[in-house]
Design a protein around this motif. Sequence first.
Motif, mmCIF file in Angstrom:
data_model
loop_
_atom_site.group_PDB
_atom_site.id
_atom_site.type_symbol
_atom_site.label_atom_id
_atom_site.label_comp_id
_atom_site.label_asym_id
_atom_site.label_seq_id
_atom_site.Cartn_x
_atom_site.Cartn_y
_atom_site.Cartn_z
ATOM 1 N N ASN A 1 0.635 -0.983 0.200
ATOM 2 C CA ASN A 1 -0.080 -0.111 0.153
ATOM 3 C C ASN A 1 0.661 1.588 -0.079
ATOM 4 O O ASN A 1 0.412 1.852 -0.385
ATOM 5 N N SER A 2 2.083 1.476 0.604
ATOM 6 C CA SER A 2 2.792 2.489 1.405
ATOM 7 C C SER A 2 3.756 2.017 -0.237
ATOM 8 O O SER A 2 3.454 3.958 -1.147
ATOM 9 N N MET A 3 3.450 1.771 -1.404
ATOM 10 C CA MET A 3 4.350 2.087 -2.365
ATOM 11 C C MET A 3 3.801 2.542 -3.209
ATOM 12 O O MET A 3 3.882 3.087 -4.720
ATOM 13 N N VAL A 4 1.585 1.768 -3.475
ATOM 14 C CA VAL A 4 1.233 2.402 -4.628
ATOM 15 C C VAL A 4 0.905 3.657 -3.927
ATOM 16 O O VAL A 4 0.601 4.488 -5.583
ATOM 17 N N SER A 5 1.110 3.638 -2.754
ATOM 18 C CA SER A 5 0.341 4.667 -2.306
ATOM 19 C C SER A 5 1.586 5.899 -3.262
ATOM 20 O O SER A 5 0.748 7.433 -3.356
ATOM 21 N N GLY A 6 2.736 5.764 -2.680
ATOM 22 C CA GLY A 6 3.558 6.768 -3.914
ATOM 23 C C GLY A 6 3.383 6.936 -4.716
ATOM 24 O O GLY A 6 3.984 8.184 -5.385
ATOM 25 N N TYR A 7 3.663 6.144 -5.244
ATOM 26 C CA TYR A 7 3.671 6.477 -6.831
ATOM 27 C C TYR A 7 1.958 7.227 -7.369
ATOM 28 O O TYR A 7 2.176 7.935 -7.844
ATOM 29 N N SER A 8 1.096 7.052 -6.605
ATOM 30 C CA SER A 8 -0.124 7.909 -6.512
ATOM 31 C C SER A 8 0.034 8.823 -6.155
ATOM 32 O O SER A 8 -0.310 10.349 -7.212
ATOM 33 N N LEU A 9 0.917 9.470 -5.381
ATOM 34 C CA LEU A 9 0.946 10.707 -4.735
ATOM 35 C C LEU A 9 1.614 11.376 -6.027
ATOM 36 O O LEU A 9 1.681 13.247 -5.974
ATOM 37 N N ASN A 10 3.155 10.633 -7.026
ATOM 38 C CA ASN A 10 3.797 11.268 -7.627
ATOM 39 C C ASN A 10 3.094 11.841 -8.825
ATOM 40 O O ASN A 10 3.868 12.171 -9.825
ATOM 41 N N GLY A 11 1.544 11.286 -9.051
ATOM 42 C CA GLY A 11 1.157 11.253 -10.434
ATOM 43 C C GLY A 11 1.624 10.027 -10.861
ATOM 44 O O GLY A 11 1.209 10.551 -12.423
ATOM 45 N N GLN A 12 1.946 9.196 -11.136
ATOM 46 C CA GLN A 12 2.493 7.838 -11.534
ATOM 47 C C GLN A 12 1.296 6.562 -11.265
ATOM 48 O O GLN A 12 1.717 5.729 -10.980
ATOM 49 N N LEU A 13 0.867 7.280 -11.974
ATOM 50 C CA LEU A 13 -0.719 6.771 -11.845
ATOM 51 C C LEU A 13 -0.731 4.829 -12.618
ATOM 52 O O LEU A 13 -1.068 3.683 -12.114
ATOM 53 N N GLU A 14 -0.353 5.060 -13.442
ATOM 54 C CA GLU A 14 0.410 3.451 -13.929
ATOM 55 C C GLU A 14 0.994 2.693 -14.058
ATOM 56 O O GLU A 14 1.358 1.193 -13.690
ATOM 57 N N GLU A 15 2.387 3.166 -13.092
ATOM 58 C CA GLU A 15 3.224 2.733 -12.662
ATOM 59 C C GLU A 15 2.266 1.961 -11.082
ATOM 60 O O GLU A 15 2.297 1.359 -10.542
ATOM 61 N N ALA A 16 1.287 3.450 -10.576
ATOM 62 C CA ALA A 16 1.026 2.332 -9.293
ATOM 63 C C ALA A 16 0.008 1.437 -9.535
ATOM 64 O O ALA A 16 -0.913 0.427 -8.652
#
Length: 728
Positions: free
Chosen positions: A386-401
């Motif tokens: 969850n931390s990694m998914v939230s991290g990608y989302s926070l930085n606008g990297q939604l495909e990676e998330a």
Amino acid sequence: MRSALKTLFAINPGNSFKAYIETSVSLLKDFSKQGLFTHGSVLHAHLIKMGISSENYIAIKLLIMYLNSRKSAETDQILKEFNGFNLVVHNCLIAANVDWGNLDGARQLFDEMPHKNEVSWTALISGLLKHGRVEEAMWYFERTPFQNVFISTAGISGLVKNGLTFEAIKVFLKMLQSGVMPNDITFTSVVRACAEFGDIGLGMSVLGLIVKVGFEHNLSVSNSLITFSIRFGEIDLARRIFNQMENRDVVSWTAILDMYVEMGDLREARRVFDEMPERNEVSWSAMIARYSQSGHAEEAVKLFHHMVQDGFRPNTSCFSSTISALASLEALQSGKNIHGHVAKIGIERDVFVGSSLIDLYCKCGKTEDGHVVFDSILEKNVVCWNSMVSGYSLNGQLEEAKELFDQIPKKNNISWNSMIAGYLENEQSDKVFEVFNEMLLSGETPSESTFSSVLCACASIASVQKGKNLHGKVIKLGIQYDTFVDTALTDMYAKCGDIESSKRVFNRMPTKNEISWTAMIQGLAENGFAEESLTLFEEMEKTSSVAPNELIFLAVLFACSHCGLVDKGLWYFNSMEKVYGVRPMNRHYTCVADMLSRSGRLLEAEKFITTMPYQPEINAWAALLSGCKTHTNERIAERTARKLSELSEKKSGGYVMMSNIYASAGRWIDVLSTRKLMKEKGVKKSGGCSWVEVRNHLHLFYSQDETHSESADIYGILELLKSEMLIL
């Protein structure tokens, strides 16, 4: 220890044999406890030389020392000095085998004993319980001929440690019926059993017995009573027990500190923490964690440094809380320093420390570093995913998330919420609904947080139908009285223009916070009910304990602007800091500029903007330019347009508005000049966008847009409608 040996060697056994024996026994006992077996061997050699190593007391202490050190050869030599069966020796051997985990050996020794005393029975029963062999232990317990406090306490405390609290309470009651009086260890175990079993009535009865017997001032009993009281929310009782304690240790202080920490009373927790005569890692960690969780990140980091300076070694929980605090502060370098330290001591791959490090790097925009930490965690749990998914989302990297989200082995509610919140933050409402539908199909029940996010997405696209469907689900799940859900519903209905539904939800809310009031005040103002909005604000001041904040004042100023109450709006603005202690921010100044511009007080608005204590926002100048267009003031409009073009060279709003002002005045040459200037600077006016929702799918359209998959059919229908209209 060397000086102690010299003292012994200086004693003449002939003159003071008793003192010599007592000193020898005391030294052997200390050497055994502290693991100083070399010293013990030296003393053993001296005792052999003096011819007293076979004395009963001496031989027993030597045996215990060698058993503790697992010196089999020396143990066998000592055992040879005992002729025939010796009860004390057998008890020592049983205790040693229990400590070594050789329970079968301990049982065999016990079963072979020709006669046993209470120490024999207690050693075996407590040993079996210690290692989880409950059935065997209770078999012996039920057959013991001794009914005393030691054996009963061994059974009770052993059962409690194995989680069998009901059975422990039964043994305690049977003990009382047989007339055996409990001791401090018995009471400590029984109070713990009552707490874990959840029987407050029995616990209070035990408290009465404790007072009657006179153990209420015993340290370990008092500590267990504090823990019991806190478990059942009896805060006053816990305080009273703590205050009446004649002696307190670090456990007592930490228990009362934990109580205030769990209550969220940070001020009182800090007072207790500062008064503690002695602290341990648990007390430090509790304070650091609470500061970190409560948004006091700087204080958490400061405490961590004090802890290290005082010589304490932080545990994984403490490191995790401190890294989380540094993540909130976006203190990358300090976080890297701690990362280096945890890597050095080998806890970098701990899942909780790792999750905090992922959070730190992602909040500092270093998602690649966060992923390196994520990959290094050997046994990943849902928290680090969850931390990694939230991290990608926070930085606008939604495909990676999304790619990582799809790989989570077992998603929980937070996993889904992280993905939904990421799409919401990046204004991808259609994706929010997609993930929400996937969540429902997976069987996961949405939480209050989920509904709040999805309702925000409904509000952003003004989809009242979706919002109503969600409202139905909220009622079905029985969470319609949750403050955050109701606030989201209030905001959603207001933004969709259904102000009556918005008011209904707001009025039935059992508790309202500042966000709830802000949503309703703002909603009324935005839907043209500005005066009602101001009335609600006055009602909030009179009837609730909510103090007006920055957002509420923004809504109030917006309402004043849209209903022409300029003087009242200015009074509120000037009262913000003087009366309410809220310092106006840039947005409040922009709102006042809009209010003055709308009412035609253009010179006053221009002066207000140029004398602001902040760098004016672009929107402040845009509001003035819009006012110039409404009230046809070309002179101020030209000055404002120049200022606006300086601030936003690549934005079309100012140019378009100026072009419209010139067109309204019939100055067509200036219109052409403005458009030419836009072309030269590469400024393009973005096309207007509209959307329609069909069968839960959102369709977006721009002017002369042919990207839609069914655009040919759509334009065909439009042409048909056009021809029908011409015929009519």
